[in-house]
Design an enzyme around this catalytic site. Structure first.
Site, PDB file in Angstrom:
ATOM      1  N   TYR A 156       0.814  -1.213   0.000  1.00 36.08           N
ATOM      2  CA  TYR A 156       0.000   0.000   0.000  1.00 36.08           C
ATOM      3  C   TYR A 156       0.854   1.273   0.000  1.00 36.08           C
ATOM      4  CZ  TYR A 156      -3.095   3.740   1.482  1.00 36.08           C
ATOM      5  OH  TYR A 156      -3.749   4.949   1.576  1.00 36.08           O
ATOM      6  N   LYS A 160       1.211   4.054  -3.083  1.00 37.72           N
ATOM      7  CA  LYS A 160       0.842   5.476  -2.949  1.00 37.72           C
ATOM      8  C   LYS A 160       2.046   6.360  -3.291  1.00 37.72           C
ATOM      9  CE  LYS A 160      -2.664   6.829  -1.850  1.00 37.72           C
ATOM     10  NZ  LYS A 160      -3.905   7.065  -2.647  1.00 37.72           N
TER      11      LYS A 160
HETATM   12  N1  LIG Z   1      -8.651   6.462   5.300  1.00 40.07           N
HETATM   13  C1  LIG Z   1      -7.548   7.102   5.640  1.00 40.07           C
HETATM   14  O1  LIG Z   1      -7.183   7.182   6.816  1.00 40.07           O
HETATM   15  C2  LIG Z   1      -6.704   7.742   4.567  1.00 40.07           C
HETATM   16  C3  LIG Z   1      -5.617   8.523   4.972  1.00 40.07           C
HETATM   17  C4  LIG Z   1      -4.829   9.129   3.995  1.00 40.07           C
HETATM   18  C5  LIG Z   1      -5.143   8.980   2.653  1.00 40.07           C
HETATM   19  N2  LIG Z   1      -6.187   8.217   2.289  1.00 40.07           N
HETATM   20  C6  LIG Z   1      -6.483   8.111   0.851  1.00 40.07           C
HETATM   21  O2  LIG Z   1      -7.778   8.657   0.631  1.00 40.07           O
HETATM   22  C7  LIG Z   1      -8.386   8.019  -0.500  1.00 40.07           C
HETATM   23  C8  LIG Z   1      -9.774   7.521  -0.117  1.00 40.07           C
HETATM   24  O3  LIG Z   1      -9.590   6.612   0.933  1.00 40.07           O
HETATM   25  P1  LIG Z   1     -10.860   6.080   1.780  1.00 40.07           P
HETATM   26  O4  LIG Z   1     -10.401   5.908   3.187  1.00 40.07           O
HETATM   27  O5  LIG Z   1     -12.022   6.940   1.475  1.00 40.07           O
HETATM   28  O6  LIG Z   1     -11.058   4.621   1.154  1.00 40.07           O
HETATM   29  P2  LIG Z   1     -12.374   3.917   0.586  1.00 40.07           P
HETATM   30  O7  LIG Z   1     -12.016   2.497   0.364  1.00 40.07           O
HETATM   31  O8  LIG Z   1     -13.545   4.234   1.431  1.00 40.07           O
HETATM   32  O9  LIG Z   1     -12.594   4.648  -0.818  1.00 40.07           O
HETATM   33  C9  LIG Z   1     -11.881   4.253  -1.966  1.00 40.07           C
HETATM   34  C10 LIG Z   1     -12.867   4.198  -3.126  1.00 40.07           C
HETATM   35  O10 LIG Z   1     -12.163   3.789  -4.295  1.00 40.07           O
HETATM   36  C11 LIG Z   1     -12.973   2.856  -4.983  1.00 40.07           C
HETATM   37  N3  LIG Z   1     -12.178   1.944  -5.802  1.00 40.07           N
HETATM   38  C12 LIG Z   1     -11.384   0.937  -5.362  1.00 40.07           C
HETATM   39  N4  LIG Z   1     -10.896   0.266  -6.411  1.00 40.07           N
HETATM   40  C13 LIG Z   1     -11.399   0.848  -7.534  1.00 40.07           C
HETATM   41  C14 LIG Z   1     -11.264   0.609  -8.917  1.00 40.07           C
HETATM   42  N5  LIG Z   1     -10.537  -0.409  -9.375  1.00 40.07           N
HETATM   43  N6  LIG Z   1     -11.933   1.417  -9.778  1.00 40.07           N
HETATM   44  C15 LIG Z   1     -12.696   2.431  -9.325  1.00 40.07           C
HETATM   45  N7  LIG Z   1     -12.862   2.725  -8.023  1.00 40.07           N
HETATM   46  C16 LIG Z   1     -12.212   1.928  -7.148  1.00 40.07           C
HETATM   47  C17 LIG Z   1     -13.704   2.086  -3.888  1.00 40.07           C
HETATM   48  O11 LIG Z   1     -14.876   1.463  -4.398  1.00 40.07           O
HETATM   49  C18 LIG Z   1     -13.992   3.185  -2.879  1.00 40.07           C
HETATM   50  O12 LIG Z   1     -15.256   3.754  -3.092  1.00 40.07           O
HETATM   51  C19 LIG Z   1      -7.432   6.908  -0.919  1.00 40.07           C
HETATM   52  O13 LIG Z   1      -6.671   7.365  -2.024  1.00 40.07           O
HETATM   53  C20 LIG Z   1      -6.531   6.714   0.300  1.00 40.07           C
HETATM   54  O14 LIG Z   1      -5.257   6.254  -0.081  1.00 40.07           O
HETATM   55  C21 LIG Z   1      -6.994   7.589   3.195  1.00 40.07           C
HETATM   56  C1  LIG Z   2      -1.687  -2.908  17.155  1.00 41.80           C
HETATM   57  C2  LIG Z   2      -3.084  -2.483  16.845  1.00 41.80           C
HETATM   58  C3  LIG Z   2      -3.859  -2.305  18.128  1.00 41.80           C
HETATM   59  C4  LIG Z   2      -3.005  -1.203  16.005  1.00 41.80           C
HETATM   60  C5  LIG Z   2      -4.393  -0.590  15.753  1.00 41.80           C
HETATM   61  C6  LIG Z   2      -4.268   0.670  14.972  1.00 41.80           C
HETATM   62  C7  LIG Z   2      -3.855   0.473  13.480  1.00 41.80           C
HETATM   63  C8  LIG Z   2      -4.794  -0.524  12.782  1.00 41.80           C
HETATM   64  C9  LIG Z   2      -3.883   1.853  12.838  1.00 41.80           C
HETATM   65  C10 LIG Z   2      -2.809   2.744  13.483  1.00 41.80           C
HETATM   66  C11 LIG Z   2      -2.353   3.738  12.397  1.00 41.80           C
HETATM   67  C12 LIG Z   2      -3.345   3.495  11.258  1.00 41.80           C
HETATM   68  C13 LIG Z   2      -2.938   3.956   9.878  1.00 41.80           C
HETATM   69  C14 LIG Z   2      -2.713   5.472   9.849  1.00 41.80           C
HETATM   70  O1  LIG Z   2      -3.837   6.139  10.406  1.00 41.80           O
HETATM   71  C15 LIG Z   2      -2.541   5.965   8.456  1.00 41.80           C
HETATM   72  C16 LIG Z   2      -2.941   5.274   7.383  1.00 41.80           C
HETATM   73  C17 LIG Z   2      -2.656   5.857   6.040  1.00 41.80           C
HETATM   74  C18 LIG Z   2      -3.877   5.792   5.137  1.00 41.80           C
HETATM   75  O2  LIG Z   2      -3.501   6.162   3.834  1.00 41.80           O
HETATM   76  C19 LIG Z   2      -4.485   4.415   5.120  1.00 41.80           C
HETATM   77  C20 LIG Z   2      -4.810   3.928   6.516  1.00 41.80           C
HETATM   78  C21 LIG Z   2      -3.582   3.959   7.436  1.00 41.80           C
HETATM   79  C22 LIG Z   2      -2.568   2.948   6.923  1.00 41.80           C
HETATM   80  C23 LIG Z   2      -4.038   3.605   8.865  1.00 41.80           C
HETATM   81  C24 LIG Z   2      -4.446   2.142   8.974  1.00 41.80           C
HETATM   82  C25 LIG Z   2      -4.759   1.688  10.391  1.00 41.80           C
HETATM   83  C26 LIG Z   2      -3.599   1.977  11.326  1.00 41.80           C
HETATM   84  C27 LIG Z   2      -2.376   1.184  10.956  1.00 41.80           C
END
Ligand SMILES: NC(=O)c1ccc[n+]([C@@H]2O[C@H](COP(=O)([O-])OP(=O)(O)OC[C@H]3O[C@@H](n4cnc5c(N)ncnc54)[C@H](O)[C@@H]3O)[C@@H](O)[C@H]2O)c1
Ligand SMILES: CC(C)CCC[C@@H](C)[C@H]1CC[C@H]2[C@@H]3[C@H](O)C=C4C[C@@H](O)CC[C@]4(C)[C@H]3CC[C@]12C
Length: 380
Positions: A156, A160
């Site tokens: 992952y 990214k």
């Molecule tokens: N959730 C977090 O903590 C977090 C933190 C930093 C960055 N991000 C980034 O933010 C963005 C959104 O993340 P999220 O948490 O909303 O995730 P999410 O899984 O809720 O949303 C991702 C969306 O992308 C769609 N998708 C997946 N594969 C696809 C494909 N092949 N074609 C078209 N659509 C597709 C999914 O159906 C989903 O609706 C991502 O780029 C993620 O890397 C998330």
């Molecule tokens: C040892 C367990 C109790 C850990 C439980 C927490 C763990 C699942 C959490 C901690 C940090 C979290 C990540 C962090 O918020 C940032 C990101 C980047 C974003 O792009 C995708 C999600 C992610 C990887 C979070 C995932 C869940 C994590 C690892």
């Protein structure tokens, strides 16, 4: 402005956690658009009902890893906000699939921008393109220029980082019509808020243990978190300003955070779960780190043994343990300086909105029934 006279925005991944908030944010706060194309593999039909007399919300089912799908979705559009991604650090999907969606998918978006003459692209990257690394190097109140030992081997964060590099390198390329493509990349820290799937898991898990959360992480480890509404707001502002000041924002990266408090991951979650009667047990981790690491390794072994029978993807694995156990917080004014970003939601409002949503998980009763709790519990 009558429908049809404004700009066409495409939101890839627009049915996701962030994407759906972004669509609503654009509808409410962006007056220059007449159509929002929500491009996703899994459509949420409820978004279609958001159309109004000024803006049409058009759902487009497609696969970001198929160039033809992306080209069709971007045809005639003005700007793309690319959030579609497979967010998986638990081994739910093969590494090849993560690369196919997150890297090839981004290549397809760039190719389609070039061929369809779409001039502006805002990419949703992640803090993880920087860290934390698995060596335990803390990133304390860092910014976009902070030196850090970036080390990726997990699919992952690797995907990214590769995608973000492609996006930034594409800034300034010539596109159809002789114009130039302008790109920028936003790096949210851990996003929370209404609809956060991981929070649902923590809620369900806590119900199974009698609303007790057994502390596993040191409270001294701070993890940056950002409210989903502010992430959506920052995307809107970046999209707006990228068109007005492309030479300022073009090719730039911006951390995305807000005034959410710097806390350990568990303590931050308790800001919301405690409103539903959850209690965290222990002021320090209840099990030593080495034991937690052994459990994480056991989970890897079980995932391997069960592969092909069931998808066993528990929250705890060596990578999530390493990430959760390493401070990663950001403090920067680059987005404020470059495009006037200020959080739209203060911490207290973000907290109240998230608590209201977590409470709705109780009221729905589904989670309670799953764990045999009486559904007449109502949060304090
Ligand atoms: N959730 C977090 O903590 C977090 C933190 C930093 C960055 N991000 C980034 O933010 C963005 C959104 O993340 P999220 O948490 O909303 O995730 P999410 O899984 O809720 O949303 C991702 C969306 O992308 C769609 N998708 C997946 N594969 C696809 C494909 N092949 N074609 C078209 N659509 C597709 C999914 O159906 C989903 O609706 C991502 O780029 C993620 O890397 C998330
Ligand atoms: C040892 C367990 C109790 C850990 C439980 C927490 C763990 C699942 C959490 C901690 C940090 C979290 C990540 C962090 O918020 C940032 C990101 C980047 C974003 O792009 C995708 C999600 C992610 C990887 C979070 C995932 C869940 C994590 C690892």
């Amino acid at each position: 402005m009558t429908a049809g006279s404004g700009q066409v925005y495409v939101v890839t991944g627009g049915c996701g956690f962030l994407g759906s908030h972004l669509v609503r944010m654009l509808l409410e706060h962006e007056k220059n658009i007449s159509e929002i194309r929500v491009f996703d593999l899994h459509l949420d039909e409820s978004l279609r009902t958001l159309s109004n007399d000024r803006v049409r919300v058009r759902l487009i089912s497609g696969d970001i890893s198929r160039l033809a799908d992306v080209q069709e979705a971007l045809h005639g559009s003005h700007l793309v906000i690319h959030t579609a991604s497979l967010v998986d650090v638990w081994g739910r999907v093969p590494a090849s699939k993560i690369t196919e969606v997150n890297v090839t998918g981004t290549e397809n978006v760039l190719q389609a921008c070039k061929e369809e003459g779409v001039q502006y692209l805002v990419y949703t990257s992640s803090m993880e393109v920087v860290g934390p690394n698995i060596h335990g190097d803390h990133f304390y109140r860092g910014n976009e220029d902070t030196e850090y030992r970036i080390y990726h081997k997990e699919p992952y964060p690797l995907s990214k980082a590769k995608a973000e590099k492609l996006v930034l390198e594409a800034n300034g390329i010539k596109i159809k019509g002789g114009k130039m493509l302008y790109t920028c990349s936003l790096r949210p820290t851990g996003i929370y808020g209404e609809g956060h799937e991981l929070m649902k898991q923590f809620h369900r898990q806590g119900l199974r243990t009698g609303r007790c959360v057994f502390r596993a992480l040191s409270p001294a480890i701070e993890h940056g978190r950002v409210y989903v509404g502010n992430v959506a707001w920052m995307h809107l502002l970046a999209a707006r300003q990228l068109q007005i000041h492309p030479s300022t924002l073009g090719g730039q990266v911006y951390f995305c955070y807000d005034s959410s408090p710097y806390k350990s991951y568990e303590d931050f979650n308790m800001e919301f779960l405690s409103a539903c009667g959850f209690k965290i047990i222990g002021s320090r981790p209840l099990v030593p780190y080495f034991l937690l690491y052994l459990l994480a390794l056991l989970n890897v072994l079980l995932q391997w043994v069960l592969h092909g029978f069931i998808t066993y993807a528990p929250i705890l694995n060596p990578y999530t343990l390493a990430v959760a156990s390493t401070t990663f917080t950001v403090q920067t004014d680059k987005a404020e300086k470059h495009f006037g970003y200020q959080p739209l939601y203060a911490w207290e409002e973000a907290k109240m909105r998230t608590i209201t949503w977590v409470k709705s998980l109780e009221v729905s009763g589904k989670d309670l029934k799953d764990v045999g709790e009486k559904s007449n519990y109502c949060c304090s």
